[in-house]
Design an enzyme around this catalytic site. Structure first.
Site, PDB file in Angstrom:
ATOM      1  N   SER A 152      27.794  -4.234  -4.652  1.00  0.00           N
ATOM      2  CA  SER A 152      27.628  -3.064  -5.506  1.00  0.00           C
ATOM      3  C   SER A 152      28.998  -2.614  -6.028  1.00  0.00           C
ATOM      4  O   SER A 152      29.728  -3.434  -6.576  1.00  0.00           O
ATOM      5  CB  SER A 152      26.904  -1.958  -4.734  1.00  0.00           C
ATOM      6  OG  SER A 152      26.570  -0.897  -5.591  1.00  0.00           O
ATOM      7  N   ARG A 221      21.367  12.855  -4.554  1.00  0.00           N
ATOM      8  CA  ARG A 221      21.253  11.718  -3.645  1.00  0.00           C
ATOM      9  C   ARG A 221      19.850  11.119  -3.670  1.00  0.00           C
ATOM     10  O   ARG A 221      19.666   9.912  -3.496  1.00  0.00           O
ATOM     11  CB  ARG A 221      21.628  12.138  -2.230  1.00  0.00           C
ATOM     12  CG  ARG A 221      21.585  11.011  -1.219  1.00  0.00           C
ATOM     13  CD  ARG A 221      22.490   9.855  -1.619  1.00  0.00           C
ATOM     14  NE  ARG A 221      22.603   8.831  -0.590  1.00  0.00           N
ATOM     15  CZ  ARG A 221      23.293   7.705  -0.728  1.00  0.00           C
ATOM     16  NH1 ARG A 221      23.934   7.468  -1.859  1.00  0.00           N
ATOM     17  NH2 ARG A 221      23.367   6.832   0.240  1.00  0.00           N
ATOM     18  N   ASP A 309      16.590  -6.135  -7.439  1.00  0.00           N
ATOM     19  CA  ASP A 309      17.674  -5.176  -7.720  1.00  0.00           C
ATOM     20  C   ASP A 309      17.625  -4.815  -9.194  1.00  0.00           C
ATOM     21  O   ASP A 309      17.904  -5.648 -10.046  1.00  0.00           O
ATOM     22  CB  ASP A 309      19.010  -5.823  -7.367  1.00  0.00           C
ATOM     23  CG  ASP A 309      20.206  -4.901  -7.596  1.00  0.00           C
ATOM     24  OD1 ASP A 309      20.016  -3.772  -8.088  1.00  0.00           O
ATOM     25  OD2 ASP A 309      21.330  -5.319  -7.257  1.00  0.00           O
ATOM     26  N   HIS A 342      18.356  -3.235  -4.582  1.00  0.00           N
ATOM     27  CA  HIS A 342      19.817  -3.220  -4.591  1.00  0.00           C
ATOM     28  C   HIS A 342      20.396  -3.230  -3.175  1.00  0.00           C
ATOM     29  O   HIS A 342      21.406  -3.882  -2.904  1.00  0.00           O
ATOM     30  CB  HIS A 342      20.277  -1.972  -5.342  1.00  0.00           C
ATOM     31  CG  HIS A 342      21.758  -1.872  -5.494  1.00  0.00           C
ATOM     32  ND1 HIS A 342      22.486  -2.781  -6.223  1.00  0.00           N
ATOM     33  CD2 HIS A 342      22.663  -0.986  -4.991  1.00  0.00           C
ATOM     34  CE1 HIS A 342      23.770  -2.446  -6.179  1.00  0.00           C
ATOM     35  NE2 HIS A 342      23.903  -1.374  -5.438  1.00  0.00           N
ATOM     36  N   ASP A 343      19.764  -2.493  -2.276  1.00  0.00           N
ATOM     37  CA  ASP A 343      20.302  -2.349  -0.915  1.00  0.00           C
ATOM     38  C   ASP A 343      20.152  -3.592  -0.046  1.00  0.00           C
ATOM     39  O   ASP A 343      20.583  -3.574   1.111  1.00  0.00           O
ATOM     40  CB  ASP A 343      19.626  -1.171  -0.210  1.00  0.00           C
ATOM     41  CG  ASP A 343      20.390   0.123  -0.422  1.00  0.00           C
ATOM     42  OD1 ASP A 343      21.430   0.094  -1.123  1.00  0.00           O
ATOM     43  OD2 ASP A 343      19.962   1.159   0.113  1.00  0.00           O
TER      44      ASP A 343
END
Lengths: 363, 363
Positions: A152, A221, A309, A342-343
């Protein structure tokens, strides 16, 4: 993870002369928090720099003590016998300028005023992050790296390293990343920033005398979490399920928990600055083309992308792969099928360890 | 669109006895704003009800005057010679309970207090929306409909109609919709609601004495826009382009423009209520299964979905198609390739007109 090791405490480099940011401001003195893992060999040839992502710190691996519940952020990949094997490599990770975990940050006290820098803290670029790491390596006497790795935002730093200091390392490993944030990511970052800035208690960034956590940061967040989670993961983890016997959706309860947790750990000024730094990076714009950006890069390159992602889609890695291949670089791109979006680079170590291990073994 | 016609002014039905919401509250008197287009034939057999989506009104088609720059929200589909042809059909559209465009809404004055209902306005369900339309049809003496059509939230009402009043209409047309909002949509709605509610000036919903537009509503609308736009559309319209010679991203400028425009037209209490109503609907949960929900529905059904719509993915329409087919319903599902995401049903009339025209012609 019973197999994580005991890490040394964080270290600190103090730049008494200060650190000069790309946009022209200098903060002096400037502290860089960093950690090292494993042993540097005699000829200093086994060092790997690891670059951290938005919410992480220099604590990339290990636990500070036996009872420490939370290991470093890439503990699944970095360790003795792991993908980045500390039996072989000496790993360095520095907290990036703007991040609130030890390096001089917006919440740090400005010695000139006795108050936090707050709104007066510069807006760091990815180049600033790379330059701060270069300064650290210089002070450590490390003039060459076996590799630089990150995911990332960490991967963006890796790619900037290849553009700025192509002769300093043998190889790069960049995951879930790109040479520029695509418009969807920019849009969500902008929205997160507007949420924070529209919190009346944010006060333009000078809120440190207010003891309450900022609601704006909590809600921003939540937006961030949405960009890290794939549709599949959202469906699997939450779906339309309600919390217990209430009508509250489980995803709502999760958001509130994650938002509160994050706002207790992170800092709003840091959040908007680090994300803005990501958005500003665009190697193709900066160098004319991606081929030009990597014109001098000749090291081996491993790119890992994840099919779920949508912050950095597989196509971003393909663009880099094409540019490097055009330049004659030995580049390997591993598009990995995953369900964690993505994670994935922080979750599925069974997926990322084999290509990393094989790549480092091939150097 | 030079070919849009001059629409009649909005009409109003006043329910002196009030309207009773699903959750138990009654508001009296209760006004329902509605518009009609075309002519009802002698035996009242050519009526089509159109259900509007989140930000729309009863003004589904036409212009109020020659100089009126903005035609109704489905003017591309409804008109003389268009997909829903006013030479043949009489179209009715009512502003839904909770929406701020004429029907008694949170911003309306409560005669008992002389102040806006504000936080005391009920949280309407999709069933409330359908019931208000049923009351209107009863008052108009229309006991049977040729069809009911709508997209997104409008499509959810269409599906609720098929579940609640399966014998009242010959057919349904539902686009870009589902029998429940999937978790991604719920999550974004929840985040939008938190953004609005964390605006200090929202004051729990009783903000009407404050003359300034709510920043929270502006930013929440930006989140909404992201859910309506496909990745392709974002890339094509904005990409990473900057605004003029500034460093501001064009998407940022677009967000600010759309946010301000929307906050000047819409109402925050309406926004959070209508979205919550969408999130609460779940026909499978309500009736046990989708097959049960449509157990009595036997009319012809046209479902239209768009491959770039990630708020209501194609799979949502497929689930409905399967359930209806299992029940022996004559259902046609047209998954359409588009680049405009969820909003395709409001943009690409060249794509939606042919299947609608053909479907209505086949009745």
């Amino acid at each position: 993870m019973q197999d994580s090791f005991i890490a040394a405490p964080p270290k600190e480099l103090v730049l008494e002369e200060g650190f000069r940011f790309s946009h022209g401001e200098t903060i002096a003195p400037f502290r860089i928090a960093y950690e090292t893992f494993g042993e540097l060999n005699a000829d200093k040839s086994n060092a790997i720099l690891v670059c951290h992502a938005l919410s992480a710190s220099a604590h990339a691996a290990g636990r500070y003590s036996e009872g420490d519940e939370k290991p470093g952020w890439w503990d699944g990949l970095i360790g003795y016998g792991k993908g980045i094997d500390l039996d072989k490599y000496f790993v360095i990770c520095a907290n990036l300028p703007g991040s609130p975990f030890g390096t001089t940050a917006p919440h740090s006290i400005d010695p000139a005023t006795g108050k936090p820098y707050g709104s007066r803290y510069p807006w760091p670029t990815i180049e600033d992050m790379v330059h701060s790491q270069k300064l650290l390596l210089d002070r450590l006497g490390i003039t060459h790296l076996r590799s630089i790795a990150g995911g990332s935002l960490g991967g963006m730093q890796v790619l900037m390293w290849a553009a700025l200091y192509p002769e300093l390392m043998d190889s790069i490993i960049a995951m879930a990343t790109g040479c520029a944030v695509p418009v969807q990511g920019i849009a969500w970052h902008i929205i997160g920033r507007k949420i924070i800035e529209s919190d009346a208690r944010f006060r333009g960034g000078d809120y440190y005398e207010d003891p309450e956590p900022l609601r704006g940061l909590q809600v921003a967040r939540m937006v961030g979490h949405m960009t890290y989670l794939s549709a599949e993961a959202l469906q699997r983890k939450f779906g339309r399920r309600r919390r217990g016997t209430t009508r509250q959706f489980e995803i709502d309860s999760y958001f509130e928990h994650q938002g509160r947790k994050f706002a207790g750990l992170y800092d709003a000024n840091s959040y908007i600055r680090v994300q803005a730094g990501m958005d500003e990076m665009d190697l193709a714009e900066q160098f004319g083309t991606l081929e030009e950006a990597f014109a001098k890069w000749r090291g081996k390159s491993l790119l890992i992308s994840f099919d779920t992602d949508w912050l950095f889609p597989v196509e971003e890695a393909e663009r880099i792969e094409t540019a490097m291949r055009t330049n004659g670089v030995d580049v390997r791109h591993e598009p990995i099928a995953s369900t964690n979006g993505h994670d994935t680079f922080l979750i599925d170590y069974d997926l990322i360890t084999p290509p990393v291990r094989q790549f480092l073994g091939s150097l």
